[in-house]
Design a protein around this motif. Structure first.
Motif, PDB file in Angstrom:
ATOM      1  N   SER A 176       0.824  -1.225   0.000  1.00  0.00           N
ATOM      2  CA  SER A 176       0.000   0.000   0.000  1.00  0.00           C
ATOM      3  C   SER A 176       0.852   1.267   0.000  1.00  0.00           C
ATOM      4  CB  SER A 176      -0.916  -0.001   1.218  1.00  0.00           C
ATOM      5  OG  SER A 176      -0.142   0.008   2.397  1.00  0.00           O
ATOM      6  N   VAL A 177       1.980   1.241  -0.693  1.00  0.00           N
ATOM      7  CA  VAL A 177       2.867   2.410  -0.655  1.00  0.00           C
ATOM      8  C   VAL A 177       2.874   3.231  -1.944  1.00  0.00           C
ATOM      9  CG1 VAL A 177       4.388   1.317   1.025  1.00  0.00           C
ATOM     10  CG2 VAL A 177       4.957   1.194  -1.379  1.00  0.00           C
ATOM     11  N   PHE A 178       2.150   2.789  -2.963  1.00  0.00           N
ATOM     12  CA  PHE A 178       2.132   3.523  -4.229  1.00  0.00           C
ATOM     13  C   PHE A 178       0.756   4.118  -4.475  1.00  0.00           C
ATOM     14  CE2 PHE A 178       5.410   0.259  -4.768  1.00  0.00           C
ATOM     15  CZ  PHE A 178       6.494   1.062  -5.041  1.00  0.00           C
ATOM     16  N   ALA A 179       0.722   5.214  -5.215  1.00  0.00           N
ATOM     17  CA  ALA A 179      -0.537   5.840  -5.607  1.00  0.00           C
ATOM     18  C   ALA A 179      -0.365   6.490  -6.969  1.00  0.00           C
ATOM     19  CB  ALA A 179      -0.952   6.887  -4.572  1.00  0.00           C
ATOM     20  N   VAL A 180      -1.434   6.501  -7.739  1.00  0.00           N
ATOM     21  CA  VAL A 180      -1.451   7.196  -9.022  1.00  0.00           C
ATOM     22  C   VAL A 180      -1.962   8.596  -8.757  1.00  0.00           C
ATOM     23  CG1 VAL A 180      -2.487   7.273 -11.315  1.00  0.00           C
ATOM     24  CG2 VAL A 180      -1.785   5.083 -10.340  1.00  0.00           C
ATOM     25  N   GLN A 181      -1.186   9.590  -9.165  1.00  0.00           N
ATOM     26  CA  GLN A 181      -1.608  10.974  -8.943  1.00  0.00           C
ATOM     27  C   GLN A 181      -2.169  11.636 -10.197  1.00  0.00           C
ATOM     28  OE1 GLN A 181       1.639  13.247  -7.374  1.00  0.00           O
ATOM     29  NE2 GLN A 181       2.841  13.118  -9.236  1.00  0.00           N
ATOM     30  N   ASN A 182      -2.023  11.021 -11.341  1.00  0.00           N
ATOM     31  CA  ASN A 182      -2.576  11.552 -12.588  1.00  0.00           C
ATOM     32  C   ASN A 182      -3.291  10.429 -13.328  1.00  0.00           C
ATOM     33  OD1 ASN A 182      -1.691  14.279 -12.501  1.00  0.00           O
ATOM     34  ND2 ASN A 182       0.374  13.592 -12.995  1.00  0.00           N
ATOM     35  N   ALA A 183      -4.442  10.019 -12.833  1.00  0.00           N
ATOM     36  CA  ALA A 183      -5.166   8.893 -13.418  1.00  0.00           C
ATOM     37  C   ALA A 183      -5.541   9.139 -14.877  1.00  0.00           C
ATOM     38  CB  ALA A 183      -6.411   8.576 -12.592  1.00  0.00           C
ATOM     39  N   ASP A 184      -5.805  10.389 -15.239  1.00  0.00           N
ATOM     40  CA  ASP A 184      -6.171  10.692 -16.623  1.00  0.00           C
ATOM     41  C   ASP A 184      -5.057  10.344 -17.600  1.00  0.00           C
ATOM     42  OD1 ASP A 184      -4.935  12.915 -15.203  1.00  0.00           O
ATOM     43  OD2 ASP A 184      -5.167  14.067 -17.053  1.00  0.00           O
ATOM     44  N   VAL A 185      -3.816  10.354 -17.143  1.00  0.00           N
ATOM     45  CA  VAL A 185      -2.669  10.047 -18.006  1.00  0.00           C
ATOM     46  C   VAL A 185      -2.599   8.552 -18.326  1.00  0.00           C
ATOM     47  CG1 VAL A 185      -0.139  10.065 -18.118  1.00  0.00           C
ATOM     48  CG2 VAL A 185      -1.350  12.021 -17.174  1.00  0.00           C
ATOM     49  N   VAL A 186      -3.073   7.691 -17.416  1.00  0.00           N
ATOM     50  CA  VAL A 186      -2.962   6.246 -17.625  1.00  0.00           C
ATOM     51  C   VAL A 186      -4.265   5.601 -18.100  1.00  0.00           C
ATOM     52  CG1 VAL A 186      -1.070   6.003 -15.980  1.00  0.00           C
ATOM     53  CG2 VAL A 186      -3.405   5.626 -15.204  1.00  0.00           C
ATOM     54  N   LYS A 187      -5.369   6.301 -17.993  1.00  0.00           N
ATOM     55  CA  LYS A 187      -6.664   5.713 -18.355  1.00  0.00           C
ATOM     56  C   LYS A 187      -6.651   5.204 -19.793  1.00  0.00           C
ATOM     57  CE  LYS A 187     -11.565   6.302 -17.826  1.00  0.00           C
ATOM     58  NZ  LYS A 187     -11.723   4.901 -17.569  1.00  0.00           N
ATOM     59  N   ASP A 188      -7.024   3.926 -19.937  1.00  0.00           N
ATOM     60  CA  ASP A 188      -7.108   3.252 -21.239  1.00  0.00           C
ATOM     61  C   ASP A 188      -5.777   3.195 -21.990  1.00  0.00           C
ATOM     62  OD1 ASP A 188      -9.861   2.756 -20.918  1.00  0.00           O
ATOM     63  OD2 ASP A 188     -10.339   4.789 -21.622  1.00  0.00           O
ATOM     64  N   ARG A 189      -4.683   3.244 -21.264  1.00  0.00           N
ATOM     65  CA  ARG A 189      -3.348   3.201 -21.883  1.00  0.00           C
ATOM     66  C   ARG A 189      -2.618   1.922 -21.497  1.00  0.00           C
ATOM     67  NH1 ARG A 189      -1.118   8.808 -22.467  1.00  0.00           N
ATOM     68  NH2 ARG A 189      -2.514   9.684 -24.019  1.00  0.00           N
ATOM     69  N   ASN A 190      -1.652   1.539 -22.322  1.00  0.00           N
ATOM     70  CA  ASN A 190      -0.757   0.412 -22.055  1.00  0.00           C
ATOM     71  C   ASN A 190       0.508   0.978 -21.426  1.00  0.00           C
ATOM     72  OD1 ASN A 190      -2.393  -1.654 -23.430  1.00  0.00           O
ATOM     73  ND2 ASN A 190      -1.944  -0.429 -25.236  1.00  0.00           N
ATOM     74  N   ILE A 191       0.762   0.603 -20.185  1.00  0.00           N
ATOM     75  CA  ILE A 191       1.843   1.194 -19.395  1.00  0.00           C
ATOM     76  C   ILE A 191       2.970   0.184 -19.193  1.00  0.00           C
ATOM     77  CG2 ILE A 191       2.421   2.311 -17.203  1.00  0.00           C
ATOM     78  CD1 ILE A 191       0.282   3.827 -18.873  1.00  0.00           C
ATOM     79  N   VAL A 192       4.206   0.667 -19.297  1.00  0.00           N
ATOM     80  CA  VAL A 192       5.389  -0.136 -18.983  1.00  0.00           C
ATOM     81  C   VAL A 192       5.975   0.380 -17.674  1.00  0.00           C
ATOM     82  CG1 VAL A 192       7.688  -0.861 -19.727  1.00  0.00           C
ATOM     83  CG2 VAL A 192       5.890  -0.481 -21.436  1.00  0.00           C
TER      84      VAL A 192
END
Length: 172
Positions: free
Chosen positions: A119-135
């Motif tokens: 529980s130590v990570f958080a996404v702060q810009n969800a709009d940047v990753v929404k529906d994207r393929n992330i590495v």
């Protein structure tokens, strides 16, 4: 955890050359070596991985701001930047953050590692990753707990898929 792709460039053994290389990158200020090696790695991956052809964004596993201040840089970001340049995939450092400062994982077993990072990570810009393929990029894959925790947060934030690239992997 639904991981679409995972690869490591080198094999990490205790006391071996790769361990020494990673140690120099993380603790001796040799961040440029991380970027250079990642560039070589990326060029090799470019023609061999179909999944990377659809990747939208590269993100390094974040350090806590206190650890980054101590070290002066995040080695995963330097690796991610080298991969970004060689693969032609955008790289960002403002999407995923580490919310808690933790002790090193090097002496923890698989369960302790998972509990330590669950529980130590958080996404702060969800709009940047929404529906994207992330590495997601890190230096060493040991148990996978850290990258799995990152992937879980990215998937919760709505990304389409997650792949993992590391410079090295251990044999457990």
């Amino acid at each position: 955890m639904p991981i679409q792709f995972a690869a490591s460039y080198l094999y990490y053994t205790k006391g071996g050359t790769v361990q020494k290389l990673i140690h120099h990158i993380k603790y001796k200020g040799k961040k440029e070596a991380a970027r250079e090696i990642a560039g070589w790695y990326g060029y090799q991956l470019k023609d061999t991985s179909n999944w990377l052809n659809v990747a939208d964004l590269i993100i390094g596993v974040p350090l806590h701001k206190n650890r980054q201040r101590q070290r002066g840089y995040n080695q995963a970001d330097w690796i991610a930047e080298g991969l970004s340049e060689s693969l032609g995939i955008p790289f960002r450092t403002d999407v995923l953050i580490r919310t808690k400062f933790l002790s090193s994982q090097t002496r923890k077993n698989r369960i302790e590692r998972w509990e330590n990072v669950s529980s130590v990570f958080a996404v702060q810009n969800a709009d940047v990753v929404k529906d994207r393929n992330i590495v997601v990029v890190d230096d060493v894959l040991t148990t996978g707990a850290t990258v799995e925790a990152c992937a879980a947060e990215l998937l919760k934030a709505g990304c389409k898929s997650v792949g993992i690239l590391t410079i090295a992997a251990t044999h457990r």
